[in-house]
Design a protein around this motif. Structure first.
Motif, short mmCIF file in Angstrom:
data_model
loop_
_atom_site.label_atom_id
_atom_site.label_comp_id
_atom_site.label_asym_id
_atom_site.label_seq_id
_atom_site.Cartn_x
_atom_site.Cartn_y
_atom_site.Cartn_z
N GLN A 144 94.57 -17.22 33.31
CA GLN A 144 96.06 -17.15 33.38
C GLN A 144 96.71 -16.42 34.35
O GLN A 144 96.05 -14.97 34.53
N ARG A 145 97.71 -16.59 35.05
CA ARG A 145 98.17 -15.72 36.07
C ARG A 145 99.57 -15.43 36.05
O ARG A 145 100.32 -16.44 35.83
N ASP A 146 100.15 -14.39 35.95
CA ASP A 146 101.56 -14.13 35.72
C ASP A 146 102.18 -13.91 37.16
O ASP A 146 101.63 -14.18 38.34
N ALA A 147 103.46 -13.73 37.16
CA ALA A 147 104.36 -13.71 38.49
C ALA A 147 103.86 -12.64 39.46
O ALA A 147 104.15 -12.87 40.59
N ARG A 148 103.60 -11.57 38.90
CA ARG A 148 103.01 -10.55 39.50
C ARG A 148 101.51 -10.64 40.21
O ARG A 148 101.10 -10.01 41.31
N GLY A 149 100.93 -11.98 39.87
CA GLY A 149 99.74 -12.39 40.12
C GLY A 149 98.32 -11.58 39.63
O GLY A 149 97.30 -11.80 40.15
N ARG A 150 98.76 -10.99 38.57
CA ARG A 150 97.84 -10.47 37.40
C ARG A 150 97.05 -11.52 36.66
O ARG A 150 97.84 -12.41 36.06
N TYR A 151 95.79 -11.49 36.48
CA TYR A 151 95.00 -12.46 35.72
C TYR A 151 94.71 -12.04 34.44
O TYR A 151 94.28 -10.83 34.23
N THR A 152 94.66 -12.87 33.33
CA THR A 152 94.16 -12.66 32.10
C THR A 152 93.24 -13.85 31.60
O THR A 152 93.51 -14.88 32.05
N MET A 153 92.78 -13.70 30.50
CA MET A 153 91.70 -14.72 29.93
C MET A 153 92.46 -15.40 29.12
O MET A 153 93.27 -15.20 28.32
N ASP A 154 92.10 -16.63 29.17
CA ASP A 154 92.52 -17.86 28.22
C ASP A 154 91.65 -18.14 27.00
O ASP A 154 90.68 -18.82 27.25
N LEU A 155 91.71 -17.37 26.08
CA LEU A 155 90.81 -17.28 25.12
C LEU A 155 91.04 -18.63 24.10
O LEU A 155 89.92 -19.21 23.96
N ALA A 156 92.23 -19.12 24.09
CA ALA A 156 92.24 -20.68 23.51
C ALA A 156 91.46 -21.72 24.49
O ALA A 156 90.83 -22.46 23.66
N ALA A 157 91.59 -21.67 25.64
CA ALA A 157 90.70 -22.50 26.42
C ALA A 157 89.12 -22.22 26.27
O ALA A 157 88.22 -23.06 26.15
N VAL A 158 88.93 -20.89 26.00
CA VAL A 158 87.43 -20.75 25.62
C VAL A 158 86.97 -21.22 24.38
O VAL A 158 85.93 -21.86 24.25
N GLU A 159 87.89 -21.08 23.39
CA GLU A 159 87.67 -21.40 22.08
C GLU A 159 87.24 -23.12 22.11
O GLU A 159 86.54 -23.71 21.50
N GLN A 160 88.27 -23.75 22.80
CA GLN A 160 88.04 -25.20 22.88
C GLN A 160 87.00 -25.69 23.53
O GLN A 160 86.07 -26.68 23.03
N ALA A 161 86.62 -25.06 24.67
CA ALA A 161 85.05 -25.28 25.36
C ALA A 161 83.96 -25.03 23.99
O ALA A 161 83.00 -25.59 24.11
N LEU A 162 83.97 -23.91 23.22
CA LEU A 162 83.12 -23.69 22.38
C LEU A 162 83.20 -24.89 21.30
O LEU A 162 81.98 -25.23 20.82
N LYS A 163 84.33 -25.13 20.78
CA LYS A 163 84.19 -26.40 19.96
C LYS A 163 83.69 -27.49 20.75
O LYS A 163 83.05 -28.68 20.02
N ASN A 164 83.60 -27.86 21.75
CA ASN A 164 82.98 -28.92 22.62
C ASN A 164 81.52 -28.93 22.91
O ASN A 164 81.11 -29.41 23.70
N GLY A 165 81.21 -27.49 22.47
CA GLY A 165 79.71 -27.17 22.60
C GLY A 165 78.97 -26.38 23.71
O GLY A 165 77.86 -26.70 23.62
N ALA A 166 79.76 -25.61 24.06
CA ALA A 166 79.44 -24.68 25.13
C ALA A 166 78.25 -23.95 24.45
O ALA A 166 78.45 -23.38 23.21
N LYS A 167 77.10 -23.40 24.99
CA LYS A 167 75.96 -22.54 24.67
C LYS A 167 76.12 -21.24 25.40
O LYS A 167 75.25 -20.43 24.82
N LEU A 168 76.88 -21.04 26.46
CA LEU A 168 76.51 -19.93 27.32
C LEU A 168 77.65 -19.74 28.14
O LEU A 168 78.39 -20.62 28.64
N MET A 169 78.10 -18.53 28.37
CA MET A 169 79.49 -18.21 29.17
C MET A 169 78.92 -17.15 30.04
O MET A 169 78.22 -16.31 29.82
N LEU A 170 79.34 -17.52 31.27
CA LEU A 170 79.23 -16.40 32.35
C LEU A 170 80.38 -15.67 32.74
O LEU A 170 81.35 -16.19 33.13
N LEU A 171 80.26 -14.50 32.51
CA LEU A 171 81.46 -13.52 32.87
C LEU A 171 81.12 -13.00 33.87
O LEU A 171 80.07 -12.31 34.45
N CYS A 172 82.51 -12.63 34.71
CA CYS A 172 82.46 -11.77 35.82
C CYS A 172 83.22 -10.59 35.82
O CYS A 172 84.56 -10.56 35.39
#
Length: 393
Positions: A144-172
């Motif tokens: 997620q990106r704010d008006a200043r251009g700073r980014y944060t994680m969307d944990l709601a989207a991550v949880e939805q992916a987990l509910k849909n069966g994600a087995k691995l996350m690649l973090l940078c």
């Protein structure tokens, strides 16, 4: 003893004619008069101590099979403890040629074909190919990106992916290209969520040494510190000390079962050890490179301040994402109304080459450019002048 001050980094170094991808590769593709500000290596000499170590080893005229891995690992582990407070044992380490090898090995070890793997666009291009090339299912959870251009994680989207069966996350972490250093609190929230669903996590931490602001770098191994945690980190001195061509990286993991499985996968692919020059150079960098690195960090802070000032004056509609880490700035140029193809065409025609934003995500990177600041300030200034000309032409 050399002083690694602003004058040292201002000098830069001539790299043309050295089979350099950044300069010679672009000269073949676009033209020799194009200023390359793209691929993430530096137009800065590596530390004297590294050069001396390579010269000393080169004086011995036999380059046979080598038994040097332990010395290289000890130097890295000492560096991690000294600079990041991350304490690991020798048995928590395995050698890799590069971090991308580690990403692909993790995908093959921790998932099966068609399993879901989470990535967070916009993100370094090989994250996508590490999933797709191994017939896994890409699950994108855009930042997620704010008006200043700073980014944060969307944990709601991550949880939805987990509910849909994600087995691995690649973090940078730190994140390429958006320059975030994920805070300990953010990492704890992420790991708590992944743990609840039994999802493994592999963190690309190759830019760990480039925290430039108030948020210190925190390794995922400082958050998920248990021997049973299905967590691994990947790092290298290649970005920090400008050694990418030597091909040396490390896999760090406290979980002995997981580490053994990944080492088995590496062995099956014939990945056993690095070359002797890579190991000698990495050892020297991690033992003796602190003064050089401290000087570089100060120089990079000045480089970003210069870029910010020049963009504000020359291209006031551009949005420059705050740079918490890396030497890679992320610029939003969508206000000027050009397609990604037009941006590339215009910048190339005006003699400057950036990494085009869609390399990091077709939707999340469209209209963005990434600029490499690990070069003399004069080069950064010239690049901004050419970018201004390209946008205003």
């Amino acid at each position: 003893m050399r002083t690694y001050d602003k004058a040292f980094f201002d000098r830069g170094i001539e790299r043309r004619g050295t089979a350099c991808e950044k300069w010679d590769g672009i000269a073949r593709r676009v033209g020799s008069d194009v200023l390359p500000m793209w691929v993430a290596d530096m137009d800065i000499p590596c530390p004297d101590e590294v050069m001396e170590a390579i010269r000393k080893r080169a004086e011995h005229p036999v380059f046979g099979y080598t038994d040097y891995e332990q010395q290289c690992a000890d130097a890295l582990l000492g560096f991690l403890a000294r600079r990041h407070g991350l304490v690991l044992k020798a048995e928590d380490h395995a050698m890799l040629p590069c971090v991308i090898t580690g990403l692909k090995t993790a995908v093959r070890t921790l998932t099966q074909p068609c399993d879901g793997v989470i990535v967070q666009p916009p993100v370094y291009g090989p994250f996508y190919s590490s999933v797709r090339d191994n017939d896994r299912r890409l699950m994108e959870c855009p930042l997620q990106r704010d008006a200043r251009g700073r980014y944060t994680m969307d944990l709601a989207a991550v949880e939805q992916a987990l509910k849909n069966g994600a087995k691995l996350m690649l973090l940078c972490n730190p994140h390429n290209p958006v320059g975030r250093v994920w805070s300990r609190e953010e990492l704890e929230a992420l790991w708590q969520l992944l743990s609840r669903y039994g999802c493994a996590l592999v963190s690309d931490e190759i830019h760990m040494d480039f925290a430039l602001g108030e948020i210190p770098f925190t390794s995922i191994l400082s958050v998920a510190a248990g021997e049973n945690d299905r967590v691994a980190a990947l790092t290298s001195g290649s970005k920090t000390f400008n050694l990418a061509g030597l091909q040396q990286a490390a896999l760090l993991c406290r979980n002995p079962e997981l580490l053994a499985a990944m080492k088995k996968q590496l062995s099956a692919a014939g990945v056993t050890q690095g070359n002797v020059f890579a190991m000698v150079a990495s050892e020297a960098a991690h033992r003796y490179g602190d003064r050089w690195l401290d000087g570089l960090l100060a120089y990079l802070r000045e480089a970003f301040a210069l870029l910010k000032s020049e963009l504000a004056e020359r291209l006031p509609e551009a949005v420059l994402t705050p740079l918490e880490a890396t030497y890679l700035a992320w610029i939003d140029l969508r206000a000027y109304g050009f397609t990604p193809e037009e941006l590339v065409k215009r910048t190339n025609e005006h003699g400057v080459f950036f990494t085009e934003g869609t390399f990091f995500g077709q939707e999340t990177g469209a209209g963005f450019l990434r600029i490499n600041l690990a070069c003399p300030h004069s080069q950064t200034l010239e690049a901004v002048k050419r970018l201004e000309a390209a946008i205003k032409a």
